[in-house]
Design a protein around this motif. Structure first.
Motif, PDB file in Angstrom:
ATOM      1  N   SER A  40       0.836  -1.201   0.000  1.00 26.60           N
ATOM      2  CA  SER A  40       0.000   0.000   0.000  1.00 26.60           C
ATOM      3  C   SER A  40       0.872   1.253   0.000  1.00 26.60           C
ATOM      4  O   SER A  40       1.531   1.562   0.976  1.00 26.60           O
ATOM      5  CB  SER A  40      -0.921   0.016   1.222  1.00 26.60           C
ATOM      6  N   ARG A  41       0.835   1.991  -1.095  1.00 29.84           N
ATOM      7  CA  ARG A  41       1.634   3.213  -1.168  1.00 29.84           C
ATOM      8  C   ARG A  41       1.063   4.312  -0.277  1.00 29.84           C
ATOM      9  O   ARG A  41       1.792   5.174   0.210  1.00 29.84           O
ATOM     10  CB  ARG A  41       1.736   3.671  -2.617  1.00 29.84           C
ATOM     11  N   THR A  42      -0.253   4.290  -0.072  1.00 23.14           N
ATOM     12  CA  THR A  42      -0.859   5.285   0.809  1.00 23.14           C
ATOM     13  C   THR A  42      -0.326   5.142   2.231  1.00 23.14           C
ATOM     14  O   THR A  42       0.118   6.111   2.848  1.00 23.14           O
ATOM     15  CB  THR A  42      -2.391   5.131   0.809  1.00 23.14           C
ATOM     16  N   LEU A  43      -0.345   3.901   2.753  1.00 23.87           N
ATOM     17  CA  LEU A  43       0.137   3.676   4.112  1.00 23.87           C
ATOM     18  C   LEU A  43       1.646   3.863   4.194  1.00 23.87           C
ATOM     19  O   LEU A  43       2.172   4.423   5.159  1.00 23.87           O
ATOM     20  CB  LEU A  43      -0.257   2.270   4.575  1.00 23.87           C
ATOM     21  N   ALA A  44       2.362   3.424   3.140  1.00 26.67           N
ATOM     22  CA  ALA A  44       3.821   3.563   3.148  1.00 26.67           C
ATOM     23  C   ALA A  44       4.229   5.028   3.176  1.00 26.67           C
ATOM     24  O   ALA A  44       5.160   5.414   3.887  1.00 26.67           O
ATOM     25  CB  ALA A  44       4.417   2.878   1.915  1.00 26.67           C
ATOM     26  N   SER A  45       3.516   5.878   2.414  1.00 26.94           N
ATOM     27  CA  SER A  45       3.871   7.291   2.396  1.00 26.94           C
ATOM     28  C   SER A  45       3.652   7.938   3.751  1.00 26.94           C
ATOM     29  O   SER A  45       4.404   8.805   4.177  1.00 26.94           O
ATOM     30  CB  SER A  45       3.053   8.014   1.321  1.00 26.94           C
ATOM     31  N   ARG A  46       2.616   7.472   4.477  1.00 22.16           N
ATOM     32  CA  ARG A  46       2.374   8.011   5.823  1.00 22.16           C
ATOM     33  C   ARG A  46       3.505   7.617   6.768  1.00 22.16           C
ATOM     34  O   ARG A  46       3.984   8.428   7.575  1.00 22.16           O
ATOM     35  CB  ARG A  46       1.038   7.497   6.356  1.00 22.16           C
ATOM     36  N   ILE A  47       3.911   6.363   6.699  1.00 23.15           N
ATOM     37  CA  ILE A  47       4.974   5.882   7.591  1.00 23.15           C
ATOM     38  C   ILE A  47       6.294   6.595   7.282  1.00 23.15           C
ATOM     39  O   ILE A  47       7.036   6.993   8.186  1.00 23.15           O
ATOM     40  CB  ILE A  47       5.139   4.356   7.438  1.00 23.15           C
ATOM     41  N   LEU A  48       6.587   6.794   5.992  1.00 20.84           N
ATOM     42  CA  LEU A  48       7.847   7.413   5.575  1.00 20.84           C
ATOM     43  C   LEU A  48       7.843   8.925   5.739  1.00 20.84           C
ATOM     44  O   LEU A  48       8.896   9.562   5.691  1.00 20.84           O
ATOM     45  CB  LEU A  48       8.143   7.052   4.121  1.00 20.84           C
ATOM     46  N   GLY A  49       6.650   9.515   5.903  1.00 20.66           N
ATOM     47  CA  GLY A  49       6.559  10.960   6.085  1.00 20.66           C
ATOM     48  C   GLY A  49       6.719  11.751   4.806  1.00 20.66           C
ATOM     49  O   GLY A  49       7.185  12.901   4.830  1.00 20.66           O
ATOM     50  N   VAL A  50       6.347  11.147   3.675  1.00 20.38           N
ATOM     51  CA  VAL A  50       6.405  11.853   2.388  1.00 20.38           C
ATOM     52  C   VAL A  50       5.069  11.684   1.690  1.00 20.38           C
ATOM     53  O   VAL A  50       4.291  10.785   2.010  1.00 20.38           O
ATOM     54  CB  VAL A  50       7.538  11.297   1.485  1.00 20.38           C
TER      55      VAL A  50
END
Length: 468
Positions: free
Chosen positions: A430-440
């Motif tokens: 999930s790119r949506t969740l990954a972007s939240r975790i990575l802060g970007v």
């Protein structure tokens, strides 16, 4: 101030040995309180709480065996570790039968003793956590079948509560086995449409021609077996909720018809000439990355945005902490009742294994594990032997064991790319969740991965990023 390893009640009649144990345990992170007799120690237990008791066996008056028996009867939550003479196996067995958790032999090795006491403290903590979670089953929110109290799941609850009364389409995403249909049913159960029907269909479970008829209905004579007209699921869900499971598997040829139905709130039955209005809330679910499917041309972008007005991301079980034990207890009670067996809980050792395991199959795998364990167990508590081998023998990867060869060192850019890939794998792609975790934001994520963003120049993507 650093946390202590636990409070220990030391029971030893010899003054020098008592002082040695106090000093040694303090140095190893424990908080010891010493008493010179079993009677004094038991009296103290009536007014104070300890994580474990360490007692000698041979003492004037009440001996260690009698103290074990009294603690087991009156304070069974406190594990007792006994000190026995070297080679005195019979005495050690008697202590265990009297209720002792473990024993150590004289002369006492303080480092080995500290390990035993740490295990005893952890044993009590796990047993207390299992009891707490069993009590919490009657208090935690379970409406619609969702069970949990972790922060990750509370965020899901909050979003469900905020949008439950809305007619807005919801896209539920998450790894396989995370309970997407359970979340969809919770949305229905908590909303104003709860009195209506909850109609579910798996878009990957039937061929395209049959799926079209199931969704939109058909008129008599539309195809060979259409001897009568039949309403589709959109119409059958009137006043309620239509749940489109595995919507990412919907054939491309059906996607325009689904998009039109969502936009116009009408459907045209197969073989029909007139539109039929429907009034149902649409909830869809997928374990696929629909953004990637859009980029690769396997899913229509306009349909994606029509379905994903509200996105509900379900966390994997490994990210839900003690919810593992809460769910395990719920499944245990269900399967024990169904099988007619008296199984009331998890042993601390089982709780420890369940918390350590990574659960790649999520809630569905946990349910299967507990059903199997209940069927196999011969006791009132599940034991480690009742668990599948993969869970019983699981060992978390240790990064310290990885090779440190200089030839394997990489640039910061490559390290960043590998870390992004690792995060993506952990969250099921999930790119949506990954972007939240990575802060970007997702555009930055796509750029770092070296891929074109599926909607880099479109308004809806910018709007969605701003909303997040």
């Amino acid at each position: 101030m650093s946390a202590t390893k636990g409070r220990v009640l030391v029971v030893e009649d010899e003054r020098e040995m008592r002082a040695l144990l106090e000093k040694g345990l303090t140095r190893r992170g424990f908080v010891p309180t010493a008493r010179g007799s079993a009677d004094e120690a038991f009296a103290l237990l009536e007014s104070e709480d300890f994580d474990t008791v360490l007692t000698d066996l041979r003492m004037p008056g009440m001996d260690g065996i009698a103290l074990c028996e009294r603690i087991a009867l009156n304070r069974p939550d406190i594990p007792v570790v006994v000190v026995t003479a070297f080679g005195s196996l019979e005495t050690a067995v008697a202590a265990i039968r009297a209720g002792a958790y473990d024993f150590v032999t004289k002369p006492v090795d303080l480092d080995a003793l500290a390990l035993v006491l740490e295990r005893a403290v952890q044993h009590r903590a796990l047993r207390e956590e299992v009891r707490r979670l069993r009590r919490a089953l009657g208090e935690v929110s379970t409406e619609g079948g969702v069970v949990g109290e972790s922060l990750a799941l509370r965020r899901v609850y909050e979003l469900i509560d905020r949008v439950a009364d809305s007619d807005t389409s919801v896209l539920v995403t998450g790894e396989s086995g995370t309970g997407k249909e359970v979340a969809a049913r919770a949305l229905h159960a908590r909303g104003r449409r709860r009195a209506g029907a909850f109609v579910a269909i798996n878009c990957a479970a039937m061929p395209e021609a049959l799926l079209e008829s199931e969704l939109f209905g058909h008129v008599r004579g539309a195809f060979t077996d259409a001897k009568t007209s039949r309403s589709g699921l959109f119409v059958k869900a009137n006043g309620g909720t239509l749940f489109l499971d595995e919507v990412g598997e919907l054939p491309l040829t059906l996607q325009p018809k689904l998009l039109r139905a969502l936009q116009e709130r009408t459907v045209r039955p197969v073989g029909g000439e007139t539109e039929v209005a429907f009034d149902a809330r649409i909830v869809a679910a997928t374990n696929r990355d629909l953004e990637l499917a859009v980029e690769e041309g396997r899913f229509r972008e306009d349909l994606y945005y029509r379905l994903n007005v509200i996105g509900l991301e379900l966390p994997p079980l490994r990210a839900r902490g003690n919810d593992v034990l809460l769910l395990a207890q719920r499944f245990l009670e269900h399967f024990a009742t169904r099988s007619g067996k008296r199984v009331v809980g998890l042993s601390p050792a089982v709780a420890q294994r369940l918390l350590a395991y990574s659960w790649p199959g999520n809630v569905r795998e946990l349910q299967n594990c507990i059903e199997r364990a209940v069927a196999l167990t011969a006791y009132e508590q599940l034991t480690v032997e009742d668990l599948p081998d993969r869970i019983r023998d699981y060992r978390a990867p240790n990064p310290q064991t990885q090779s440190q060869d200089v030839s394997e060192l990489v640039s910061l850019e490559e390290m960043e790319r590998r870390y992004i890939q690792r995060v993506l794998e952990t969250v099921g792609g999930s790119r949506t969740l990954a972007s939240r975790i990575l802060g970007v934001d997702r555009k930055t994520l796509y750029r770092k991965l070296g891929r074109r963003h599926p909607a880099a120049s479109s308004g809806p993507e910018d709007k969605d990023d701003a909303k997040e």
